[in-house]
Design a protein around this motif. Sequence first.
Motif, PDB file in Angstrom:
ATOM      1  N   UNK A   1     -40.341 -56.089 -55.037  1.00  0.00           N
ATOM      2  CA  UNK A   1     -40.275 -57.350 -54.296  1.00  0.00           C
ATOM      3  C   UNK A   1     -38.859 -57.916 -54.262  1.00  0.00           C
ATOM      4  N   UNK A   2     -38.137 -57.814 -55.382  1.00  0.00           N
ATOM      5  CA  UNK A   2     -36.758 -58.289 -55.395  1.00  0.00           C
ATOM      6  C   UNK A   2     -35.924 -57.546 -54.363  1.00  0.00           C
ATOM      7  N   UNK A   3     -36.107 -56.245 -54.315  1.00  0.00           N
ATOM      8  CA  UNK A   3     -35.337 -55.424 -53.387  1.00  0.00           C
ATOM      9  C   UNK A   3     -35.730 -55.697 -51.937  1.00  0.00           C
ATOM     10  N   UNK A   4     -37.034 -55.922 -51.721  1.00  0.00           N
ATOM     11  CA  UNK A   4     -37.537 -56.156 -50.362  1.00  0.00           C
ATOM     12  C   UNK A   4     -37.084 -57.489 -49.806  1.00  0.00           C
ATOM     13  N   UNK A   5     -37.181 -58.545 -50.630  1.00  0.00           N
ATOM     14  CA  UNK A   5     -36.983 -59.901 -50.110  1.00  0.00           C
ATOM     15  C   UNK A   5     -35.587 -60.479 -50.381  1.00  0.00           C
ATOM     16  N   UNK A   6     -34.860 -59.923 -51.373  1.00  0.00           N
ATOM     17  CA  UNK A   6     -33.577 -60.511 -51.749  1.00  0.00           C
ATOM     18  C   UNK A   6     -32.374 -59.667 -51.350  1.00  0.00           C
ATOM     19  N   UNK A   7     -32.615 -58.441 -50.894  1.00  0.00           N
ATOM     20  CA  UNK A   7     -31.524 -57.519 -50.618  1.00  0.00           C
ATOM     21  C   UNK A   7     -31.520 -57.110 -49.153  1.00  0.00           C
ATOM     22  N   UNK A   8     -30.342 -56.944 -48.626  1.00  0.00           N
ATOM     23  CA  UNK A   8     -30.189 -56.526 -47.232  1.00  0.00           C
ATOM     24  C   UNK A   8     -28.917 -55.699 -47.107  1.00  0.00           C
ATOM     25  N   UNK A   9     -29.073 -54.480 -46.579  1.00  0.00           N
ATOM     26  CA  UNK A   9     -27.907 -53.624 -46.362  1.00  0.00           C
ATOM     27  C   UNK A   9     -27.165 -53.279 -47.626  1.00  0.00           C
ATOM     28  N   UNK A  10     -27.889 -53.147 -48.735  1.00  0.00           N
ATOM     29  CA  UNK A  10     -27.262 -52.778 -50.005  1.00  0.00           C
ATOM     30  C   UNK A  10     -26.684 -53.937 -50.781  1.00  0.00           C
ATOM     31  N   UNK A  11     -26.780 -55.159 -50.249  1.00  0.00           N
ATOM     32  CA  UNK A  11     -26.268 -56.342 -50.927  1.00  0.00           C
ATOM     33  C   UNK A  11     -27.432 -57.266 -51.275  1.00  0.00           C
ATOM     34  N   UNK A  12     -27.460 -57.751 -52.509  1.00  0.00           N
ATOM     35  CA  UNK A  12     -28.562 -58.605 -52.976  1.00  0.00           C
ATOM     36  C   UNK A  12     -28.060 -60.008 -53.295  1.00  0.00           C
ATOM     37  N   UNK A  13     -28.839 -61.008 -52.921  1.00  0.00           N
ATOM     38  CA  UNK A  13     -28.537 -62.403 -53.241  1.00  0.00           C
ATOM     39  C   UNK A  13     -29.744 -62.999 -53.953  1.00  0.00           C
ATOM     40  N   UNK A  14     -29.645 -63.133 -55.275  1.00  0.00           N
ATOM     41  CA  UNK A  14     -30.737 -63.708 -56.061  1.00  0.00           C
ATOM     42  C   UNK A  14     -30.514 -65.189 -56.355  1.00  0.00           C
ATOM     43  N   UNK A  15     -29.362 -65.717 -55.946  1.00  0.00           N
ATOM     44  CA  UNK A  15     -28.955 -67.041 -56.422  1.00  0.00           C
ATOM     45  C   UNK A  15     -29.156 -68.131 -55.383  1.00  0.00           C
ATOM     46  N   UNK A  16     -28.755 -67.876 -54.140  1.00  0.00           N
ATOM     47  CA  UNK A  16     -28.836 -68.905 -53.086  1.00  0.00           C
ATOM     48  C   UNK A  16     -29.527 -68.336 -51.862  1.00  0.00           C
ATOM     49  N   UNK A  17     -30.614 -67.652 -52.076  1.00  0.00           N
ATOM     50  CA  UNK A  17     -31.327 -66.999 -50.989  1.00  0.00           C
ATOM     51  C   UNK A  17     -32.331 -67.961 -50.377  1.00  0.00           C
ATOM     52  N   UNK A  18     -32.324 -68.095 -49.037  1.00  0.00           N
ATOM     53  CA  UNK A  18     -33.234 -69.024 -48.356  1.00  0.00           C
ATOM     54  C   UNK A  18     -34.611 -68.426 -48.104  1.00  0.00           C
ATOM     55  N   UNK A  19     -34.792 -67.144 -48.397  1.00  0.00           N
ATOM     56  CA  UNK A  19     -36.088 -66.486 -48.202  1.00  0.00           C
ATOM     57  C   UNK A  19     -37.051 -66.937 -49.295  1.00  0.00           C
ATOM     58  N   UNK A  20     -38.148 -67.571 -48.895  1.00  0.00           N
ATOM     59  CA  UNK A  20     -39.096 -68.095 -49.879  1.00  0.00           C
ATOM     60  C   UNK A  20     -39.711 -66.998 -50.740  1.00  0.00           C
TER      61      UNK A  20
END
Length: 397
Positions: free
Chosen positions: A168-187
């Motif tokens: 789930x972290x990889x699916x919803x927080x990562x895009x194009x090899x870059x992950x944003x776990x800190x300020x991600x607007x995806x609920x």
Amino acid sequence: MWWSLLLLCVGGALGYYAPDEILSLPGLNTQLNFRQWSGYLQASTGQHLHYWFVTSQQDPANDPVVLWLNGGPGCSSLGGLLSENGPLHVNDNGRTLYINEYSWNKMANVLYLESPAGVGFSYSDNRNYATNDMELTATAYNGVGFNEISTTAPCTSVLYHGAKLWKNLNTYCCLGGSCNFVTNSNNNCRESVYKVFTILYNSGLNMYALYMNCAGGVRGSNLQFRTELKNLFRFYQFEVPEKPATLSSNVPPCFNDTAQRTWLNRADVRKALHIPDFVQTWELCSSVVSANYQQIYDNMQDFYLQLLSKGLRALVYNGDTDMVCNFLGENWFVQSLNQKKTMDYQPWIYRNQIAGFHERYGNLTFLTVKGAGHLVPEWAPARALNMIRSFLANAAY
């Protein structure tokens, strides 16, 4: 993080302290080859910080002074003294003391400071214990790395520690090899990140030593969990559980402070340590300080760089099963300082065994302790003593 450490090798003691020598300690039935003092530093107007100072067993006049602080914010350095690297530890029933053969005062004078006011036996005249980064650094020095890294590293570490959350972290927080776990607007990303920290802080896993049992077993949410999320996730503004009424203090999850708390709150012990009668009961961590602490700085890179530019040596170390002060995040932080690497990542050896790994960037060393959690001097005492001895001597690990 709640249990922080800063080592300062300086040529003298911190500030001025009264000569309140400890002449005897209840529960101790052996002769000591070092001296001890306990008293108060007048940190600022109306603030009284309790210290416990132990001299080196080797050469007190010439050996360095190590200042030991616990973080939290709001946790007492006497926890470190009595269960980690201090010369005297308390037995399980809280009645007697025994000698710690791996004490750091074998080669250094050690000053344990309870900071800020409101922590342990430290107090202020007005009993106002709301404080912040700036006020705290006016009375003592404390360490924090980089909150963005502190948030990202545990999310990445769940992949390597068998927690089934990475998909789930990889699916919803990562895009194009870059992950944003800190300020991600995806609920969905926010929910996935929240689940990671719920497991780490609030599930019954020992987040300070992932493969050790949790003292007291699985229990409900705690104030420390709320404080950590408040500090780490300012962007997300998570709603977190309230502290249950059954928890009387801000003891971090999976810790058992019964022995230390029992011994330190004995009337004869308080008298031996020169603690006035009006000073509060000792607790490992102060829920008042923790709940009212305002964090100002999210990133300490500039401060580290200023210190390194003055030629000071620094050691950043982690037990590699600690998920709170996560070795992966600390390593990222050290690398983010962009110092020239002078030694590649490689093992360090103790008693013909790999004790961990380390790398060097000029005067800055990053080091891990294999199989140890948050309290390295308690859970890997021999290796911790070898580590600090090497650091103080500026010798190879």
